[in-house]
Scaffold this motif. Structure first.
Motif, PDB file in Angstrom:
ATOM      1  N   SER B  51       0.851  -1.192   0.000  1.00 35.85           N
ATOM      2  CA  SER B  51       0.000   0.000   0.000  1.00 35.85           C
ATOM      3  C   SER B  51       0.884   1.238   0.000  1.00 35.85           C
ATOM      4  CB  SER B  51      -0.889  -0.011   1.241  1.00 35.85           C
ATOM      5  OG  SER B  51      -1.395   1.283   1.477  1.00 35.85           O
ATOM      6  N   PHE B  52       0.664   2.108  -0.982  1.00 34.71           N
ATOM      7  CA  PHE B  52       1.411   3.368  -1.062  1.00 34.71           C
ATOM      8  C   PHE B  52       0.413   4.495  -0.803  1.00 34.71           C
ATOM      9  CE2 PHE B  52       3.244   6.723  -4.102  1.00 34.71           C
ATOM     10  CZ  PHE B  52       4.058   7.257  -3.126  1.00 34.71           C
ATOM     11  N   HIS B  54      -0.735   8.332  -0.224  1.00 36.30           N
ATOM     12  CA  HIS B  54      -0.353   9.718  -0.494  1.00 36.30           C
ATOM     13  C   HIS B  54      -1.605  10.539  -0.768  1.00 36.30           C
ATOM     14  CE1 HIS B  54      -0.860   9.613  -4.978  1.00 36.30           C
ATOM     15  NE2 HIS B  54      -0.549   8.331  -4.838  1.00 36.30           N
ATOM     16  N   LYS B  60      -1.779  10.378  -9.959  1.00 32.03           N
ATOM     17  CA  LYS B  60      -2.129   8.951  -9.973  1.00 32.03           C
ATOM     18  C   LYS B  60      -1.683   8.253 -11.263  1.00 32.03           C
ATOM     19  CE  LYS B  60      -5.860   5.642  -9.500  1.00 32.03           C
ATOM     20  NZ  LYS B  60      -5.469   4.911 -10.704  1.00 32.03           N
ATOM     21  N   PHE B  63       1.997   7.807 -11.424  1.00 29.75           N
ATOM     22  CA  PHE B  63       2.397   6.744 -10.500  1.00 29.75           C
ATOM     23  C   PHE B  63       2.024   5.362 -11.055  1.00 29.75           C
ATOM     24  CE2 PHE B  63       2.827   9.722  -6.754  1.00 29.75           C
ATOM     25  CZ  PHE B  63       4.162   9.439  -6.540  1.00 29.75           C
ATOM     26  N   ASP B  64       0.875   5.271 -11.703  1.00 29.36           N
ATOM     27  CA  ASP B  64       0.499   3.992 -12.314  1.00 29.36           C
ATOM     28  C   ASP B  64       1.577   3.534 -13.296  1.00 29.36           C
ATOM     29  OD1 ASP B  64      -1.832   3.484 -10.966  1.00 29.36           O
ATOM     30  OD2 ASP B  64      -3.119   4.499 -12.415  1.00 29.36           O
ATOM     31  N   ILE B  67       4.586   2.509 -11.317  1.00 29.06           N
ATOM     32  CA  ILE B  67       4.304   1.232 -10.644  1.00 29.06           C
ATOM     33  C   ILE B  67       4.460   0.070 -11.632  1.00 29.06           C
ATOM     34  CG2 ILE B  67       2.407  -0.162  -9.665  1.00 29.06           C
ATOM     35  CD1 ILE B  67       1.480   2.499  -8.279  1.00 29.06           C
ATOM     36  N   ARG B  80      -0.639  -0.817  -4.499  1.00 31.06           N
ATOM     37  CA  ARG B  80      -1.952  -0.172  -4.510  1.00 31.06           C
ATOM     38  C   ARG B  80      -1.771   1.260  -4.021  1.00 31.06           C
ATOM     39  NH1 ARG B  80      -4.313  -2.819  -0.350  1.00 31.06           N
ATOM     40  NH2 ARG B  80      -4.252  -1.045   1.052  1.00 31.06           N
ATOM     41  N   GLN B  81      -2.314   2.220  -4.794  1.00 32.86           N
ATOM     42  CA  GLN B  81      -2.243   3.618  -4.352  1.00 32.86           C
ATOM     43  C   GLN B  81      -3.429   3.901  -3.431  1.00 32.86           C
ATOM     44  OE1 GLN B  81      -1.010   6.771  -7.086  1.00 32.86           O
ATOM     45  NE2 GLN B  81      -1.141   5.275  -8.748  1.00 32.86           N
ATOM     46  N   ASP B  82      -3.167   4.244  -2.190  1.00 29.99           N
ATOM     47  CA  ASP B  82      -4.230   4.665  -1.257  1.00 29.99           C
ATOM     48  C   ASP B  82      -4.182   6.184  -1.166  1.00 29.99           C
ATOM     49  OD1 ASP B  82      -5.447   2.206  -0.465  1.00 29.99           O
ATOM     50  OD2 ASP B  82      -3.628   1.727   0.651  1.00 29.99           O
ATOM     51  N   ILE B  83      -5.043   6.807  -1.971  1.00 27.00           N
ATOM     52  CA  ILE B  83      -4.987   8.264  -2.096  1.00 27.00           C
ATOM     53  C   ILE B  83      -6.091   8.909  -1.256  1.00 27.00           C
ATOM     54  CG2 ILE B  83      -5.052  10.197  -3.725  1.00 27.00           C
ATOM     55  CD1 ILE B  83      -4.299   8.161  -5.936  1.00 27.00           C
TER      56      ILE B  83
END
Lengths: 282, 426
Positions: B51-52, B54, B60, B63-64, B67, B80-83
Motif C-alpha cells: 500500500s502506497f 499519499h 495517480k 504513479f500507475d 508502478i 496499490r495507491q491509497d490516495i
C-alpha cells in the motif's frame, strides 16, 4: 402488553446506531476536550478545564472568530429575512411572471456552496471582478473592517430564495377574508401588511430566523471557498476556527472549541426564543 | 403501565446506563507512550500487495506508469495507491497509517506532520540505506530528524516569484538586481511603463503567504528564525521582522490594485496575460499559468531585501516526504519501492509527467518550464522558512501581519498583533 414484549426489540437497532454514531462520538468529544491530544500521537496529557480556560480568557483568535460570527449572524439574519420577506410579498400571487421569478430567486439554493464561493470570488475580485468592472471601487474581501459583511452578502444571495419559499408558504396560510375585512375597514397596503400579514407570518418568521441562524453558524465552506484555508482573521468564524485548530493537530483544543461553539449556538437560540416569546406577548 | 416488564422509564435508564458505559469506554481513547524510531526490518522478501499512501490524486496516472515499471522488475509485488484528499491526509488517513493497515510506504507534509509522525514512531529509519545516495543531500534535510534520515523529500518546488523574462527584457531588465534598492528601481521603472510590477494574491492565504519566504531569507538573523519565533527565542516585533514588514510597505505601490483582496486565480490571470512582470507565488504556478494561456518563457527571482552581500538567492521547498511505515509487515518491499522511485530514470518520468522537480540527483528534465527552472537546483537557496512553523495559527498570524501592512496597518502595530497570537499559542 406483557405478551408483546418482543416489540421492545424493535428500537434496539436504532438505539445501537444512536449509541455508536451519536453517544460514542459525543463522549469522545468530551473526553478529548480535556486533553492535549494532537489527533495522531499515541499519547496525550489530561489538561482538565485548561482548554476551556484558555479559550475563554486567553485566545484572541477564538474571541475574534466569535465576534465575526455574531456580526455575520446579525447581517445575514436581518438582511436575509427582510429580502426574503420582500420577495415573498411581491411574488406570492400566482402568475406566470411570478413563478418564473420565484424559480430565478430560488436557483442559487440548489448550487453547491463551493460553486457559490467561486462565483463570488469572481464578483469580488478587485481587478478582474464583476463589481470592479461596473465601477464599484473597493478591496471587498481584502478590507479588514468589512470583509465579513461581503461574505454575508454572498450568503444572503445564496439562501434568500429558500427563505422566500418559506414565507410564501406562510403567506398562503393567511385567509383572504382577513385582507378583505381590512380592506373594507379602509386599511391601505401598508396597514394590511402591518396588521394582517406580519403578525400572521410570525411562525414562518421564527422558522426563517432559526434556520438562518443555524446556516450562519455553519457557513464553513462558503468562507473557506472565498477566503482560502485557513481564512485570515477578518473572515474567521467559529466553524472555520475549529477546523483550523483541528488541522493544526490540536484535536483536544478543537474539541473544547466545539463545545463552546455548541454553547454559543444554544445561547443565541435561547435569546431568539425569548425575543420571539416577548414579541408574541407571552 | 407500571407492571410492564420494560417501562419507558426503565428503557430510558437502560439507554442512560449504556450511554454512560460507552462514555467510559470512550475515555480509554488513545494512550501509551510515544514509540522510539524503528530501524531495520528490510531483510524480508520483496513480495505481496504494497500500500502506497499519499494525497496527490493528480499524480495517480504517472504513479500507475511508475508502478508498472516496478512490478515488471519485481513480479511478486503489486502496489496499490491509497490516495486521500490532502485535508483528510492531515487527520484520518494518518491515523490509519499509524495502525499499519495502509501505507506500507507513505508520504508526509513537511513541518508539523513530519514531526508528529516522527514522535509517533511511524517512520522507519532510512539512515545508511543505499538509496539515499541517489538524492542531492542539500535537498533532503527536511526529512531528517535527530541525526536520522527518517524520510526522503521527493518533490521540489521553488516558493519564490515567477517572472516573465520577455516582458522584463522588453523594458530593459534582462538582468535583475541583487539589492533592495535595485529591485525597487526595477519595480518603479515597470510601473512607470504601465506594467503591473507584481501580481500578488494577498487574498489567498496559502499562495499569498509564499512571498514571506523570500522577504525574510536575507533579513532573518538565523536560518531557523521562524522556528525560533514559534519557540519564543525571537519575536516578530524584533528589528529584522519589522524591517521585513516595512519592506512590504514599500512594495505596496507595486502590487496590483486591491492586492489584499485578490484571489490566486486573478493574480495568475494578470501574469498569464502579460500584464504583470512577477507572480509572487512559486514555481508550482507554472502549470496553471500555462493552462491560462501564457505563451512566454518563465523565470524565477526572489526579492533581495538587503543592500549587498545577500546570503541566499532564492527559496526551495520539499513536501511529499517518502517513508517506510514502521508498522508495516512488508518493509523490504516498501524500501524497494522507494529505491525504484529514487532511480533517476524513474524520477525523471515522475518529474516530467507531473511538471514538478524532484530532489533526486541527475534527473533529466524535458518539460520546458522545468528546464527553465532547473538552474535553481544548484543555486544558493534556502529551505522555505514559512514551513518552519509547526503551529498553523502562528504561521497565519505572522503572514497576516504582512497582509495587514499592505492593507494600510502600521508595521509596528501589525507586528504587535502577530506577536500577541504567537505568545498565546505557545
Amino acid at each position: 402488553m406483557r405478551r408483546h414484549w418482543g416489540l421492545y426489540l424493535f428500537p434496539i437497532p436504532a438505539l445501537a446506531l444512536y449509541l455508536a454514531f451519536f453517544v460514542l462520538p459525543a463522549a469522545q468529544g468530551l473526553q478529548y476536550a480535556i486533553t492535549d491530544w494532537d489527533g495522531f500521537s499515541p499519547g496525550f496529557d489530561w489538561v482538565g478545564a485548561g482548554n476551556f480556560t484558555r479559550i475563554v480568557s486567553a485566545d484572541d483568535q477564538f474571541a475574534n472568530a466569535l465576534g465575526n460570527n455574531l456580526t455575520f449572524l446579525l447581517a445575514v439574519v436581518s438582511g436575509q429575512t427582510v429580502l426574503a420577506l420582500g420577495l415573498a410579498v411581491l411574488l406570492a400571487a400566482r402568475s406566470r411572471g411570478s413563478t418564473a421569478l420565484r424559480a430565478l430567486f430560488f436557483l442559487p439554493t440548489v448550487l453547491s456552496s463551493i460553486s457559490v464561493a467561486f462565483v463570488w470570488r469572481f464578483v469580488y475580485d478587485p481587478n478582474l471582478g464583476l463589481l470592479h468592472s461596473v465601477g464599484v471601487p473597493g478591496t471587498f474581501l481584502g478590507d479588514e473592517d468589512t470583509a465579513i459583511l461581503w461574505v454575508a452578502v454572498a450568503q444572503i444571495w445564496f439562501h434568500a430564495g429558500q427563505m422566500m419559499v418559506l414565507f410564501i408558504a406562510g403567506l398562503h396560510q393567511i385567509p383572504a377574508e382577513l385582507y378583505e375585512a381590512a380592506h373594507v375597514d379602509g386599511a391601505g397596503r401598508w396597514q394590511r401588511f402591518r396588521f394582517v400579514t406580519w403578525p400572521l407570518l410570525a411562525p414562518a418568521t421564527a422558522l426563517v430566523v432559526a434556520y438562518t441562524t443555524i446556516q450562519s453558524f455553519k457557513a464553513f465552506d462558503l468562507i473557506l471557498g472565498l477566503a482560502g484555508n485557513p481564512p485570515r482573521s477578518s473572515l474567521d468564524i467559529l466553524s472555520t476556527r475549529i477546523y483550523t485548530t483541528f488541522t493544526n493537530s490540536r484535536l483536544g483544543y478543537a474539541a473544547a472549541e466545539s463545545i463552546v461553539f455548541m454553547l454559543a449556538i444554544g445561547v443565541v437560540t435561547w435569546l431568539q426564543n425569548r425575543a420571539a416569546r416577548i414579541g408574541a406577548g407571552r | 403501565m407500571s407492571n410492564h416488564v420494560f417501562s419507558r422509564r426503565g428503557l430510558l435508564k437502560a439507554a442512560g446506563l449504556a450511554g454512560g458505559a460507552v462514555a467510559l469506554a470512550a475515555c480509554a481513547g488513545p494512550g501509551g507512550e510515544a514509540a522510539p524510531v524503528a530501524s531495520g526490518g528490510f531483510d524480508g522478501p520483496v513480495e505481496g500487495e504494497l500500500s502506497f499512501a499519499h494525497w496527490r490524486a493528480e499524480d495517480k496516472d504517472v504513479f500507475d506508469q511508475v508502478i508498472a515499471g516496478f512490478v515488471q522488475k519485481n513480479p511478486k509485488v503489486t502496489v496499490r495507491q491509497d490516495i486521500s484528499a490532502s485535508a483528510d491526509y492531515q487527520s484520518t488517513a494518518l491515523t490509519k497509517i499509524r495502525g499499519g493497515g495502509t501505507g506500507d510506504a507513505f508520504t508526509a507534509f513537511r513541518g508539523a506532520q513530519f514531526s508528529n509522525i516522527a514522535s509517533a514512531g511511524v517512520w522507519t529509519d532510512l539512515t545508511g540505506q543505499s538509496l539515499i545516495g541517489a538524492y542531492d543531500p542539500a535537498l533532503i534535510t527536511a526529512g531528517a530528524s535527530g541525526g536520522k534520515q527518517l524520510g526522503l523529500p521527493y518533490q521540489l518546488v521553488f516558493n519564490m516569484p515567477v517572472t516573465n523574462p520577455e516582458l522584463l527584457a522588453q523594458h530593459g531588465y534582462a538582468e535583475l538586481p541583487r539589492s533592495w534598492d535595485g529591485f525597487l528601481g526595477v519595480l518603479d521603472g515597470l510601473k512607470g511603463k504601465g506594467v503591473t510590477p507584481i501580481a500578488w494574491p494577498g487574498g489567498d492565504s496559502g499562495n499569498g503567504g509564499q512571498l514571506i519566504n523570500s522577504m525574510v531569507m536575507n533579513n532573518a538573523p538565523a536560518d531557523d528564525a521562524f522556528a525560533q519565533v514559534e519557540a519564543g527565542t525571537l519575536k516578530v516585533t524584533d528589528d529584522w521582522f519589522l524591517t521585513t514588514l516595512k519592506q512590504y510597505e514599500q512594495l505596496k505601490p507595486y502590487f496590483q490594485d486591491g492586492a489584499t483582496g485578490t484571489a490566486n486565480e486573478a493574480a495568475m490571470q494578470l501574469f498569464a496575460t502579460g500584464k504583470a512582470a512577477f507572480l509572487a507565488t512559486g514555481s508550482y504556478a507554472a502549470g496553471p499559468v500555462r493552462k491560462l494561456g501564457a505563451r512566454f518563457p518563465f523565470g524565477l527571482y526572489a526579492p533581495i531585501t538587503v543592500a549587498s552581500g545577500a546570503k541566499y538567492e532564492g527559496i526551495f521547498n520539499a513536501t511529499f516526504i517518502l517513508g517506510v511505515n514502521a508498522n508495516s509487515s512488508k518493509k523490504a518491499a516498501a524500501l524497494a519501492w522507494l529505491a525504484h522511485l529514487s532511480d533517476p530514470a524513474v524520477a525523471s518520468v515522475y518529474a516530467n509527467g507531473t511538471s514538478q522537480h524532484v530532489t533526486v540527483a541527475g534527473v533529466e528534465y524535458t518539460n520546458a518550464d522545468l528546464k527553465a527552472f532547473a538552474p535553481w537546483l544548484t543555486k544558493k537557496t534556502l529551505l522555505a522558512p514559512r514551513f518552519q512553523f509547526n503551529n498553523l495559527d502562528v504561521r497565519t498570524a505572522v503572514e497576516e501581519a504582512a497582509v495587514k501592512v499592505v492593507g494600510g496597518t502600521e508595521p509596528e502595530k501589525a507586528a504587535e498583533a502577530a506577536q500577541r497570537v504567537v505568545d498565546q499559542k505557545r
